[in-house]
Enzyme design. Structure first.
Site, short mmCIF file in Angstrom:
data_model
loop_
_atom_site.label_atom_id
_atom_site.label_comp_id
_atom_site.label_asym_id
_atom_site.label_seq_id
_atom_site.Cartn_x
_atom_site.Cartn_y
_atom_site.Cartn_z
N SER A 189 0.92 -1.09 -0.01
CA SER A 189 -0.10 -0.01 0.16
C SER A 189 0.77 1.29 0.11
O SER A 189 1.93 1.26 0.47
CB SER A 189 -0.92 -0.05 1.45
OG SER A 189 -0.05 -0.03 2.36
N VAL A 192 1.80 2.06 3.66
CA VAL A 192 3.22 1.57 4.11
C VAL A 192 4.47 1.73 3.26
O VAL A 192 5.63 1.91 4.07
CB VAL A 192 3.13 -0.01 4.13
CG1 VAL A 192 4.25 -0.72 4.55
CG2 VAL A 192 1.89 -0.21 5.27
N GLY A 193 4.09 2.43 2.08
CA GLY A 193 5.48 2.75 1.12
C GLY A 193 5.91 3.81 1.74
O GLY A 193 7.35 3.93 1.58
N GLU A 210 6.34 -0.39 -5.35
CA GLU A 210 5.32 -0.80 -6.26
C GLU A 210 3.94 -0.56 -5.35
O GLU A 210 3.66 -1.63 -4.61
CB GLU A 210 5.44 -2.14 -6.68
CG GLU A 210 6.62 -2.33 -7.61
CD GLU A 210 6.37 -1.83 -9.20
OE1 GLU A 210 5.06 -1.77 -9.61
OE2 GLU A 210 7.42 -1.58 -9.83
N CYS A 244 -3.80 -4.98 -7.83
CA CYS A 244 -3.26 -3.64 -7.59
C CYS A 244 -3.83 -2.76 -8.90
O CYS A 244 -3.98 -1.74 -8.71
CB CYS A 244 -1.90 -3.55 -7.42
SG CYS A 244 -0.90 -4.41 -8.54
P1 NAD Z 1 0.51 -3.64 2.94
O1 NAD Z 1 1.41 -2.52 2.81
O2 NAD Z 1 -0.37 -3.78 4.28
O3 NAD Z 1 1.80 -4.96 3.26
C1 NAD Z 1 2.57 -5.11 2.44
C2 NAD Z 1 3.95 -5.71 3.17
O4 NAD Z 1 4.47 -4.67 4.08
C3 NAD Z 1 3.81 -6.96 4.04
O5 NAD Z 1 4.94 -7.81 3.79
C4 NAD Z 1 3.75 -6.31 5.46
O6 NAD Z 1 4.08 -7.38 6.22
C5 NAD Z 1 4.50 -5.23 5.40
N1 NAD Z 1 3.98 -4.11 6.25
C6 NAD Z 1 2.74 -3.63 6.70
N2 NAD Z 1 2.52 -2.66 7.63
C7 NAD Z 1 3.70 -2.53 7.78
C8 NAD Z 1 4.29 -1.39 8.66
N3 NAD Z 1 3.68 -0.56 9.48
N4 NAD Z 1 5.84 -1.25 8.75
C9 NAD Z 1 6.35 -1.91 7.92
N5 NAD Z 1 6.02 -3.21 7.11
C10 NAD Z 1 4.89 -3.11 7.01
O7 NAD Z 1 -0.16 -4.23 1.66
P2 NAD Z 1 -0.92 -5.29 1.31
O8 NAD Z 1 -2.36 -4.97 2.22
O9 NAD Z 1 -0.38 -6.73 1.83
O10 NAD Z 1 -1.26 -5.18 -0.07
C11 NAD Z 1 -2.35 -4.28 -0.61
C12 NAD Z 1 -1.75 -3.36 -1.37
O11 NAD Z 1 -0.76 -3.49 -2.25
C13 NAD Z 1 -2.68 -2.41 -2.29
O12 NAD Z 1 -2.73 -1.11 -2.11
C14 NAD Z 1 -2.23 -2.83 -3.74
O13 NAD Z 1 -2.83 -1.88 -4.75
C15 NAD Z 1 -0.83 -2.69 -3.46
N6 NAD Z 1 -0.18 -3.66 -4.39
C16 NAD Z 1 0.49 -3.21 -5.46
C17 NAD Z 1 1.18 -4.07 -6.45
C18 NAD Z 1 1.88 -3.29 -7.41
O14 NAD Z 1 2.64 -4.09 -8.25
N7 NAD Z 1 2.07 -1.97 -7.51
C19 NAD Z 1 1.04 -5.37 -6.56
C20 NAD Z 1 0.23 -5.75 -5.44
C21 NAD Z 1 -0.43 -5.21 -4.51
#
Ligand code: NAD
Length: 496
Positions: A189, A192-193, A210, A244
């Site tokens: 997301s 978190v990015g 990403e 995504c």
């Molecule tokens: P997320 O950001 O919640 O989690 C992704 C990773 O980040 C996980 O491994 C998680 O353990 C880690 N994480 C979560 N919270 C964190 C924190 N506070 N500190 C450090 N690390 C943390 O995302 P998600 O819910 O797993 O995925 C959904 C999101 O990802 C959507 O917004 C989707 O659009 C996006 N996405 C993008 C792509 C792309 O290629 N651009 C592909 C798939 C998903």
């Protein structure tokens, strides 16, 4: 937590030993990774189905088959990618070697989400290996079965000192981010990015982010509506909308909206029968948190439900749902839906649609369904997004000769195919000069004592010119400049 530090230390020692840099090593690891997927496809598919009832067809196509093809492509092309990239030589460098050498960054972190839990770990890993890096992979804790299988298989097939899997959630990822990496590749997301980028800034570590966001679709009356509906609903229903690049919402006129809904009813009935819950072809929402989040968006939005709307928290099921006459101010339009709900917002013209797109954050993708070249062109030139796809959804993902990634809020950097190799490589610009007397004389005008003549000479040589497209012109000019320099050099030597 000490295992995380140990993993990074071991990977760092392995990278420093130089083992990952040779073509043979990279090739062997890629072949082993291919073997891992080939020999364990069923196990991987079972794990992901257990995680959120993703249909086996979807797991096979978008997780294991995609991964295998990505690895095969890199195996075929790696040798060429590793060659120094030749570049055009500016006139003062005409006698020199000028090229770009791709070198690995070192130890990279790959942090992945749950929605394509296998492929989104493997795909960046392929790029990291190809470019000669060591890697620490952190799969999502939300799909624990897939994370477990990755942590078992990767050390069994790949060099266990170079490639490590770290499992866990936020605390483990936080500890991981405290370590020093040479590159961080994050998929997830946008929220978190930002945490990832902040952590990376401690060591000025470069990142690829990403991310996600709302992906708009524009449909006009020149499009074949039945075809457009099939392609849009396929993108929306695949993985129950948890992609995504799933179409997030549709922009169209009221007339197109009515035709769209009529056609969508038939399409959904053909695909899933009268009750999508009974269909083996429709995935579930990944967990109750996401279920509640999506349901709240649905309940808080005061729009007409044209199709669907049924849900069941016990089964984490949300029916494919289409909302009509949605307002831009409705809650469902404020965040990425990431579920099988498709709002339709009415616009009168393509200009109005581009204005809506431009008002929001830059999307990961924009989809346009139109046979009107001017409309296609307008979206190409007047909107900004990671990717643009005309007359289809999602399909640009597997076109690996274009970069896949976001811009602005939807991400930084891109990958796939050769772009993955480049992402995980530092492109070292290199110039090799000879230690020869003539070359030294030609370059000697730069040294003190500074004179007007020397300055004029340097300005003449370095001035950027538009060369006529005559092959070897530069070489001919440089030959004459060389002869002149030689002549002046020799006459000075004789006069001494
Ligand atoms: P997320 O950001 O919640 O989690 C992704 C990773 O980040 C996980 O491994 C998680 O353990 C880690 N994480 C979560 N919270 C964190 C924190 N506070 N500190 C450090 N690390 C943390 O995302 P998600 O819910 O797993 O995925 C959904 C999101 O990802 C959507 O917004 C989707 O659009 C996006 N996405 C993008 C792509 C792309 O290629 N651009 C592909 C798939 C998903």
């Amino acid at each position: 937590m000490s295992t995380i530090q140990d993993a990074v230390t071991t990977a760092r020692e392995s990278f420093n030993s130089g083992i990952t840099k040779s073509y043979d090593f990279r090739l062997k690891q890629l072949q082993a990774l291919l073997q891992l997927v080939e020999e364990n496809s069923e196990l991987i598919e079972e794990a992901i189905t257990k995680d959120f009832k993703k249909p086996t067809f979807e797991v096979n196509l978008f997780e294991t088959t995609t991964a295998k093809n990505e690895i095969r492509n890199v195996i075929h092309k790696l040798k060429g990618w590793m060659e120094p990239a030749k570049v055009e030589k500016p006139l003062p460098y005409i006698m020199d070697e000028v090229f770009i050498h791709s070198e690995p960054y070192g130890v990279v972190a790959i942090i992945s989400p749950w929605n394509y839990p296998f492929m989104l770990c493997i795909s960046p890993l392929v790029g990291a290996i190809a470019a000669g890096n060591c890697a620490i992979i952190k799969p999502s804790e939300i799909t624990p079965n897939c994370a477990e299988i990755l942590s078992k298989l990767i050390p069994r097939y790949l060099n266990p000192k170079c490639y490590h899997v770290v499992t866990g959630g936020v605390p483990e990822t936080t500890t991981l981010l405290e370590q020093r990496f040479d590159y961080i590749f994050y998929t997830g997301s946008s929220h978190v990015g930002k945490i990832i980028q902040k952590a990376a800034s401690k060591y000025l570590t470069p990142v690829t982010l990403e991310l996600g966001g709302k992906t708009p679709v524009y449909v006009d009356s020149t499009a074949d509506i039945n075809l457009a509906v099939r392609r849009i609903l396929w993108g929306k229903c695949l993985n129950a909308g948890q992609s995504c690049i799933a179409p997030d919402y549709v922009l169209c006129t009221k007339e197109v909206q009515e035709d769209f809904i009529k056609s969508a009813k038939n399409t959904l009935k053909t695909w899933y029968g009268n009750d999508a819950k009974q269909s083996p072809n429709f995935a579930r929402i990944v967990n109750s948190n996401h279920f509640r989040r999506i349901n709240k968006l649905l309940n808080d939005t005061d729009a007409n439900t044209a199709i669907g709307g049924r849900h069941d928290i016990q089964d984490l099921f949300i029916e494919p749902t289409i909302l009509k006459d949605v307002n831009l101010s409705d809650p469902i339009m404020q965040e990425e839906i990431f579920g099988p709900i498709l709002p339709i917002v009415n616009v009168k013209t393509a200009q109005e649609a581009t204005a809506v797109v431009n008002k929001g954050e830059k999307p990961l993708a924009v989809y346009v369904f139109s046979n009107d070249k001017q409309v296609q062109d307008m979206f190409l030139k007047d909107t900004s997004s990671g990717n643009l796809l005309i007359n289809d959804t999602m399909m640009h993902f597997s076109c690996d000769t274009i970069p896949f990634g976001g811009v602005g809020n939807s991400g930084i950097g891109a990958y796939h195919g050769k772009f993955s190799f480049d992402t995980f490589s530092h492109r070292k610009g290199t110039v090799i000069k000879k230690l020869d007397k003539v070359g030294e004389y030609m370059n000697s005008s730069r040294y003190p004592p500074y004179t007007k003549t020397n300055l004029q000479m340097i300005s003449f040589l370095t001035k950027k010119r538009k060369w006529p497209s005559f092959p070897f012109l530069k070489q001919v000019v440089s030959f004459f400049v060389g002869v002149m320099a030689m002549y002046i050099f020799m006459s000075r030597v004789q006069n001494k």
